[in-house]
Design an enzyme around this catalytic site. Structure first.
Site, PDB file in Angstrom:
ATOM      1  N   VAL A   1       0.972  -1.218  -0.032  1.00  0.00           N
ATOM      2  CA  VAL A   1       0.022  -0.015  -0.091  1.00  0.00           C
ATOM      3  C   VAL A   1       0.904   1.189  -0.114  1.00  0.00           C
ATOM      4  O   VAL A   1       0.522   2.218  -0.805  1.00  0.00           O
ATOM      5  CB  VAL A   1      -1.064   0.024   1.258  1.00  0.00           C
ATOM      6  CG1 VAL A   1      -1.778   1.313   1.077  1.00  0.00           C
ATOM      7  CG2 VAL A   1      -1.769  -1.168   1.205  1.00  0.00           C
TER       8      VAL A   1
ATOM      9  N   ASP B   1      10.273   3.192   6.437  1.00  0.00           N
ATOM     10  CA  ASP B   1       9.808   1.730   6.729  1.00  0.00           C
ATOM     11  C   ASP B   1      11.131   1.387   7.950  1.00  0.00           C
ATOM     12  O   ASP B   1      12.051   1.754   8.084  1.00  0.00           O
ATOM     13  CB  ASP B   1      10.041   0.843   5.526  1.00  0.00           C
ATOM     14  CG  ASP B   1       9.045  -0.353   6.057  1.00  0.00           C
ATOM     15  OD1 ASP B   1       8.166  -0.684   5.494  1.00  0.00           O
ATOM     16  OD2 ASP B   1       9.687  -1.303   6.729  1.00  0.00           O
TER      17      ASP B   1
ATOM     18  N   ARG C   1      -3.716  -8.070   6.474  1.00  0.00           N
ATOM     19  CA  ARG C   1      -4.689  -9.344   6.792  1.00  0.00           C
ATOM     20  C   ARG C   1      -4.384 -10.689   6.180  1.00  0.00           C
ATOM     21  O   ARG C   1      -4.037 -10.507   4.752  1.00  0.00           O
ATOM     22  CB  ARG C   1      -6.092  -8.860   6.297  1.00  0.00           C
ATOM     23  CG  ARG C   1      -7.100  -9.604   7.237  1.00  0.00           C
ATOM     24  CD  ARG C   1      -8.314  -8.639   7.343  1.00  0.00           C
ATOM     25  NE  ARG C   1      -8.721  -7.943   6.142  1.00  0.00           N
ATOM     26  CZ  ARG C   1      -9.924  -8.211   5.540  1.00  0.00           C
ATOM     27  NH1 ARG C   1     -10.855  -9.220   6.222  1.00  0.00           N
ATOM     28  NH2 ARG C   1     -10.496  -7.822   4.562  1.00  0.00           N
TER      29      ARG C   1
ATOM     30  N   THR D   1      -3.850   2.031   8.078  1.00  0.00           N
ATOM     31  CA  THR D   1      -3.507   0.627   8.687  1.00  0.00           C
ATOM     32  C   THR D   1      -4.909   0.248   9.326  1.00  0.00           C
ATOM     33  O   THR D   1      -5.791   0.917   9.802  1.00  0.00           O
ATOM     34  CB  THR D   1      -2.501   0.641   9.792  1.00  0.00           C
ATOM     35  OG1 THR D   1      -1.563   1.119   9.491  1.00  0.00           O
ATOM     36  CG2 THR D   1      -2.384  -0.529  10.494  1.00  0.00           C
ATOM     37  N   ASN D   2      -5.189  -1.190   9.280  1.00  0.00           N
ATOM     38  CA  ASN D   2      -6.593  -2.011   9.720  1.00  0.00           C
ATOM     39  C   ASN D   2      -6.046  -2.353  10.952  1.00  0.00           C
ATOM     40  O   ASN D   2      -4.932  -2.716  11.384  1.00  0.00           O
ATOM     41  CB  ASN D   2      -6.978  -2.930   8.725  1.00  0.00           C
ATOM     42  CG  ASN D   2      -7.648  -2.394   7.678  1.00  0.00           C
ATOM     43  OD1 ASN D   2      -8.726  -1.600   7.887  1.00  0.00           O
ATOM     44  ND2 ASN D   2      -7.459  -2.614   6.308  1.00  0.00           N
TER      45      ASN D   2
ATOM     46  N   ARG E   1     -15.138   0.835  -4.560  1.00  0.00           N
ATOM     47  CA  ARG E   1     -15.417  -0.643  -4.969  1.00  0.00           C
ATOM     48  C   ARG E   1     -16.884  -0.861  -5.343  1.00  0.00           C
ATOM     49  O   ARG E   1     -17.343  -1.613  -6.169  1.00  0.00           O
ATOM     50  CB  ARG E   1     -15.382  -1.579  -3.832  1.00  0.00           C
ATOM     51  CG  ARG E   1     -13.603  -1.594  -3.549  1.00  0.00           C
ATOM     52  CD  ARG E   1     -13.384  -2.231  -2.297  1.00  0.00           C
ATOM     53  NE  ARG E   1     -12.154  -2.899  -2.151  1.00  0.00           N
ATOM     54  CZ  ARG E   1     -11.436  -3.060  -1.098  1.00  0.00           C
ATOM     55  NH1 ARG E   1     -11.750  -2.966  -0.040  1.00  0.00           N
ATOM     56  NH2 ARG E   1      -9.946  -3.441  -1.318  1.00  0.00           N
TER      57      ARG E   1
ATOM     58  N   HIS F   1     -15.003   0.467   8.586  1.00  0.00           N
ATOM     59  CA  HIS F   1     -14.583  -0.240   7.305  1.00  0.00           C
ATOM     60  C   HIS F   1     -14.264  -1.512   7.608  1.00  0.00           C
ATOM     61  O   HIS F   1     -13.161  -1.873   8.299  1.00  0.00           O
ATOM     62  CB  HIS F   1     -12.879   0.383   7.141  1.00  0.00           C
ATOM     63  CG  HIS F   1     -12.445   0.011   5.889  1.00  0.00           C
ATOM     64  ND1 HIS F   1     -12.932  -0.235   4.669  1.00  0.00           N
ATOM     65  CD2 HIS F   1     -10.990  -0.556   5.790  1.00  0.00           C
ATOM     66  CE1 HIS F   1     -12.069  -0.638   3.851  1.00  0.00           C
ATOM     67  NE2 HIS F   1     -10.932  -0.880   4.464  1.00  0.00           N
TER      68      HIS F   1
HETATM   69  N1  APR Z   1       7.441   1.858  11.220  1.00  0.00           N
HETATM   70  C1  APR Z   1       7.554   1.877   9.652  1.00  0.00           C
HETATM   71  N2  APR Z   1       6.879   0.907   9.006  1.00  0.00           N
HETATM   72  C2  APR Z   1       6.680  -0.286   9.788  1.00  0.00           C
HETATM   73  C3  APR Z   1       6.546  -0.092  11.137  1.00  0.00           C
HETATM   74  C4  APR Z   1       7.194   0.768  11.827  1.00  0.00           C
HETATM   75  N3  APR Z   1       7.105   0.825  13.170  1.00  0.00           N
HETATM   76  N4  APR Z   1       6.017  -1.537  11.424  1.00  0.00           N
HETATM   77  C5  APR Z   1       5.982  -2.067  10.141  1.00  0.00           C
HETATM   78  N5  APR Z   1       6.280  -1.401   9.282  1.00  0.00           N
HETATM   79  C6  APR Z   1       6.154  -1.716   7.852  1.00  0.00           C
HETATM   80  C7  APR Z   1       6.421  -3.051   7.343  1.00  0.00           C
HETATM   81  O1  APR Z   1       7.789  -3.575   7.537  1.00  0.00           O
HETATM   82  C8  APR Z   1       6.152  -3.221   6.011  1.00  0.00           C
HETATM   83  O2  APR Z   1       6.886  -2.881   4.891  1.00  0.00           O
HETATM   84  O3  APR Z   1       4.857  -1.654   7.248  1.00  0.00           O
HETATM   85  C9  APR Z   1       4.870  -2.279   5.911  1.00  0.00           C
HETATM   86  C10 APR Z   1       3.389  -2.875   5.715  1.00  0.00           C
HETATM   87  O4  APR Z   1       3.310  -3.327   4.420  1.00  0.00           O
HETATM   88  P1  APR Z   1       2.739  -4.826   4.008  1.00  0.00           P
HETATM   89  O5  APR Z   1       3.012  -5.792   4.909  1.00  0.00           O
HETATM   90  O6  APR Z   1       2.954  -5.035   2.368  1.00  0.00           O
HETATM   91  O7  APR Z   1       1.095  -4.095   4.059  1.00  0.00           O
HETATM   92  P2  APR Z   1       0.312  -3.547   2.919  1.00  0.00           P
HETATM   93  O8  APR Z   1      -0.283  -4.574   2.207  1.00  0.00           O
HETATM   94  O9  APR Z   1       1.139  -2.492   2.616  1.00  0.00           O
HETATM   95  O10 APR Z   1      -0.849  -2.979   3.994  1.00  0.00           O
HETATM   96  C11 APR Z   1      -0.704  -2.112   5.170  1.00  0.00           C
HETATM   97  O11 APR Z   1      -2.694  -1.306   4.954  1.00  0.00           O
HETATM   98  O12 APR Z   1      -4.665  -1.523   3.846  1.00  0.00           O
HETATM   99  C12 APR Z   1      -3.810  -1.780   5.036  1.00  0.00           C
HETATM  100  O13 APR Z   1      -4.691  -3.730   5.972  1.00  0.00           O
HETATM  101  C13 APR Z   1      -3.870  -3.356   5.736  1.00  0.00           C
HETATM  102  O14 APR Z   1      -3.041  -2.564   7.667  1.00  0.00           O
HETATM  103  C14 APR Z   1      -2.600  -2.976   6.377  1.00  0.00           C
HETATM  104  C15 APR Z   1      -1.666  -1.590   5.860  1.00  0.00           C
END
Ligand code: APR
Length: 307
Positions: free
Chosen positions: A12, A32, A81, A118-119, A150, A174
């Site tokens: 995302v 990140d 999720r 974030t969810n 959607r 949501h």
């Molecule tokens: N600080 C910065 N980044 C972090 C931290 C933190 N404290 N903790 C986790 N992350 C990063 C992870 O390293 C990862 O790269 O957040 C990122 C999340 O990415 P994905 O796992 O790919 O998740 P994504 O599909 O992007 O979804 C993120 O958005 O739609 C919502 O439900 C979904 O809660 C989820 C969020």
């Protein structure tokens, strides 16, 4: 040049950075905790600039100090999720991450407008608001715009018509309790009820409610990011360009829609001040009941973070 910080460089976050770069409206910082991930993705996005034609700076970093002076901070950090996992299963982990992120926002970007992604979204938005202690116009969540998009996409598919003519709105939390409003959906200004029967509308409404889960079931490992990032970019653009778009967002309610001390999806006017106005629709008794049910679900999550 405005500055946008995107926290989390997963699917995302990184897709949001790409979309924002392509809009050419702000310099972008992607943060990140994983070393090298935001740096690599930012470099990749920058190397597309000569081909696509955007002229903004994009950097990746593990250092929150780099978000200083950001006008908007988008929070996507967390875990996504997995199949069979309810959004509420994510709560404890994502609340902790949100608290870390928000203390850094407070420290380095105290004047920013914060969009949570974030969810579980409404609970995370509530936690972010409490943690930053910013005014409610500056902390709100991206949810209803995605759900509405959607809903609109399913209506256009059913009608076999241009998506440009469809307008649809989803309120509430949501999640499974969201409240799509077919009464407010139109195609070229024509109410949906004049274009399809009640059964078809119900089928589309149900598909909208399950749209996120449908994608998770297909993907197995991960959740949606193309439509979520499009919704985020639309909201950031509305803020930076002060467009005053009226779209649903998860917002702290203080009596509106009969709700107190909760973040819930309602239509708002988005501009340079963030949420500049909450639009109160006149809902039917059934719609009000559905919104109340949705609020009850969100409240259960909020109670969990309070305990
Ligand atoms: N600080 C910065 N980044 C972090 C931290 C933190 N404290 N903790 C986790 N992350 C990063 C992870 O390293 C990862 O790269 O957040 C990122 C999340 O990415 P994905 O796992 O790919 O998740 P994504 O599909 O992007 O979804 C993120 O958005 O739609 C919502 O439900 C979904 O809660 C989820 C969020």
């Amino acid at each position: 040049m405005s500055k946008v910080a995107v926290i989390g460089s997963g699917n995302v976050g990184a897709t949001t950075v790409q979309r924002l770069a392509e809009l050419n409206i702000a310099d972008i910082v992607m943060v990140d905790i994983v070393e090298g991930l935001p740096q690599g993705k930012a470099l990749d996005i920058r190397q597309a600039a000569p081909l696509i034609g955007y002229d903004v700076d994009v950097i990746g970093t593990n250092d929150y100090a780099d978000i200083s002076n950001a006008d908007v901070v988008v929070v996507t950090a967390g875990i996504a999720r997995k199949p069979g996992m309810d959004r509420h299963d994510l709560l404890a982990t994502n609340i902790k991450i949100t608290q870390q992120v928000c203390s850094n926002i407070e420290k380095y970007a105290p004047d920013a407008i914060v969009i949570t992604v974030t969810n579980p979204l409404d609970i995370i938005t509530y936690a972010a608001l409490r943690c930053t202690q910013f005014d409610r116009n500056r902390v709100f969540g991206m949810s209803g715009l995605l759900d509405s998009s959607r809903f609109a996409s399913f209506i256009a598919k059913e009608m076999n018509c241009s998506i440009k003519d469809v307008n649809a709105m989803v309120l509430g939390g949501h999640g499974d309790s969201m409240v799509p409003l077919p009464e407010y959906a139109t195609v070229a200004g024509i109410p949906l009820s004049k274009l399809m029967d009640a059964e078809t509308i119900e089928r589309i409404v149900n598909r909208t409610v399950n749209a996120g889960a449908e994608i998770v079931e297909y993907m197995k490992n991960g959740s949606a990011f193309y439509a979520p990032s499009a919704a985020i970019a639309t909201m950031v653009e509305a803020i930076l360009n002060d467009t005053k778009r009226i779209i649903p967002a998860s917002t702290y309610l203080n009596g509106e829609y009969g709700q107190h001390d909760i973040c819930l999806g309602v239509p708002v006017k988005l501009g340079k001040g963030g949420v500049e106005e909450i639009i109160e629709l006149e809902l039917s008794i059934q719609e009000m009941r559905a919104l109340q049910r949705s609020a009850n679900v969100v409240r259960e999550g909020i109670a969990q973070i309070r305990s």
